[in-house]
Motif scaffolding. Sequence first.
Motif, mmCIF file in Angstrom:
data_model
loop_
_atom_site.group_PDB
_atom_site.id
_atom_site.type_symbol
_atom_site.label_atom_id
_atom_site.label_comp_id
_atom_site.label_asym_id
_atom_site.label_seq_id
_atom_site.Cartn_x
_atom_site.Cartn_y
_atom_site.Cartn_z
ATOM 1 N N MET A 83 0.843 -1.200 0.000
ATOM 2 C CA MET A 83 0.000 0.000 0.000
ATOM 3 C C MET A 83 0.879 1.252 0.000
ATOM 4 S SD MET A 83 -3.050 1.110 2.629
ATOM 5 C CE MET A 83 -4.222 -0.032 1.915
ATOM 6 N N ILE A 84 0.502 2.230 -0.803
ATOM 7 C CA ILE A 84 1.284 3.458 -0.899
ATOM 8 C C ILE A 84 1.016 4.359 0.294
ATOM 9 C CG2 ILE A 84 1.700 5.547 -2.258
ATOM 10 C CD1 ILE A 84 2.780 2.943 -3.521
ATOM 11 N N LYS A 85 2.084 4.795 0.947
ATOM 12 C CA LYS A 85 1.998 5.686 2.102
ATOM 13 C C LYS A 85 2.552 7.079 1.797
ATOM 14 C CE LYS A 85 0.588 2.471 5.059
ATOM 15 N NZ LYS A 85 -0.748 2.528 5.707
ATOM 16 N N THR A 86 3.386 7.160 0.743
ATOM 17 C CA THR A 86 4.048 8.432 0.409
ATOM 18 C C THR A 86 4.020 8.652 -1.091
ATOM 19 O OG1 THR A 86 5.551 8.213 2.294
ATOM 20 C CG2 THR A 86 6.202 9.748 0.555
ATOM 21 N N VAL A 87 3.632 9.854 -1.507
ATOM 22 C CA VAL A 87 3.694 10.245 -2.916
ATOM 23 C C VAL A 87 4.757 11.329 -3.064
ATOM 24 C CG1 VAL A 87 2.459 11.217 -4.882
ATOM 25 C CG2 VAL A 87 1.268 9.676 -3.310
ATOM 26 N N ILE A 88 5.689 11.083 -3.978
ATOM 27 C CA ILE A 88 6.770 12.028 -4.250
ATOM 28 C C ILE A 88 6.460 12.730 -5.570
ATOM 29 C CG2 ILE A 88 9.247 12.299 -4.638
ATOM 30 C CD1 ILE A 88 9.617 9.647 -3.059
ATOM 31 N N PHE A 89 6.215 14.016 -5.501
ATOM 32 C CA PHE A 89 5.854 14.804 -6.673
ATOM 33 C C PHE A 89 7.059 15.497 -7.283
ATOM 34 C CE2 PHE A 89 1.615 14.569 -4.880
ATOM 35 C CZ PHE A 89 0.739 14.772 -5.946
ATOM 36 N N ASP A 90 7.170 15.444 -8.602
ATOM 37 C CA ASP A 90 7.977 16.415 -9.325
ATOM 38 C C ASP A 90 7.168 17.713 -9.332
ATOM 39 O OD1 ASP A 90 9.965 17.508 -11.067
ATOM 40 O OD2 ASP A 90 8.686 17.034 -12.782
ATOM 41 N N MET A 91 7.780 18.838 -9.718
ATOM 42 C CA MET A 91 7.024 20.097 -9.721
ATOM 43 C C MET A 91 6.735 20.597 -11.136
ATOM 44 S SD MET A 91 7.758 23.718 -7.745
ATOM 45 C CE MET A 91 8.978 24.350 -8.915
ATOM 46 N N ASP A 92 7.788 20.917 -11.891
ATOM 47 C CA ASP A 92 7.580 21.468 -13.227
ATOM 48 C C ASP A 92 6.949 20.435 -14.146
ATOM 49 O OD1 ASP A 92 8.511 24.077 -12.866
ATOM 50 O OD2 ASP A 92 10.591 23.449 -13.068
#
Length: 220
Positions: free
Chosen positions: A1-10
Amino acid sequence: MIKTVIFDMDGVIVDTEPVHRYSYYKQFSELDIDVSEEMYTSFTGFSTRNTFQALKGFFPTIEQEVEDLIQRKRNIFNDAFDTKEDLYLLEGVHDLIKDLYASGIQLILASSASKVTIERVFTRFKLHPYFTDIVSGEDFPQSKPDPAIFLHAASLSVAPKENCIVIEDSTNGVKAAKAANLLCIGYNSHHSKLQDLSTADFIINDFKELNAEKISQFGT
């Protein structure tokens, strides 16, 4: 199960690419260098420092030091950013961020952008409350596709890396995520032209395809 989402920005949270493009090409003109569309596209996901390091290798006529080039580009960008009124979050991403946050999923930013640029975007769109950590590419000697920025972001997660997932829109970003052995969602927007997202674990064309419940089930 996913607990963390890592976003790029641009290209994922906000499309500052037109402002970056304007700034770079204004500077290319000042430097009297001819940068092709293919070459410019190859720098997608690079930090400003790595971009100018590469350009100095391609164009020996560039005499300025990398730090001076970075500062000039930053000045052009900041002037353009502050006067550009039609700068918006990408469609659907704000609702996704709020949904993930409300569902207790940790959000981390891992962007090649400078800390100054990240701060401008986060302040303008009031994003600080949603993210536990912000990681800037300027803190790493190599840009994406080097996995260092994502390895560091994953180390800040409240969960093991197998419970983390990255959202990226560039060839180099997806390569970096996979090199870090992280699950990756490729965001195939109209801003992602000429980008190869084929190695991503999942590909979306619209943020409406995602919500906290769906993301939490990825990788299970």
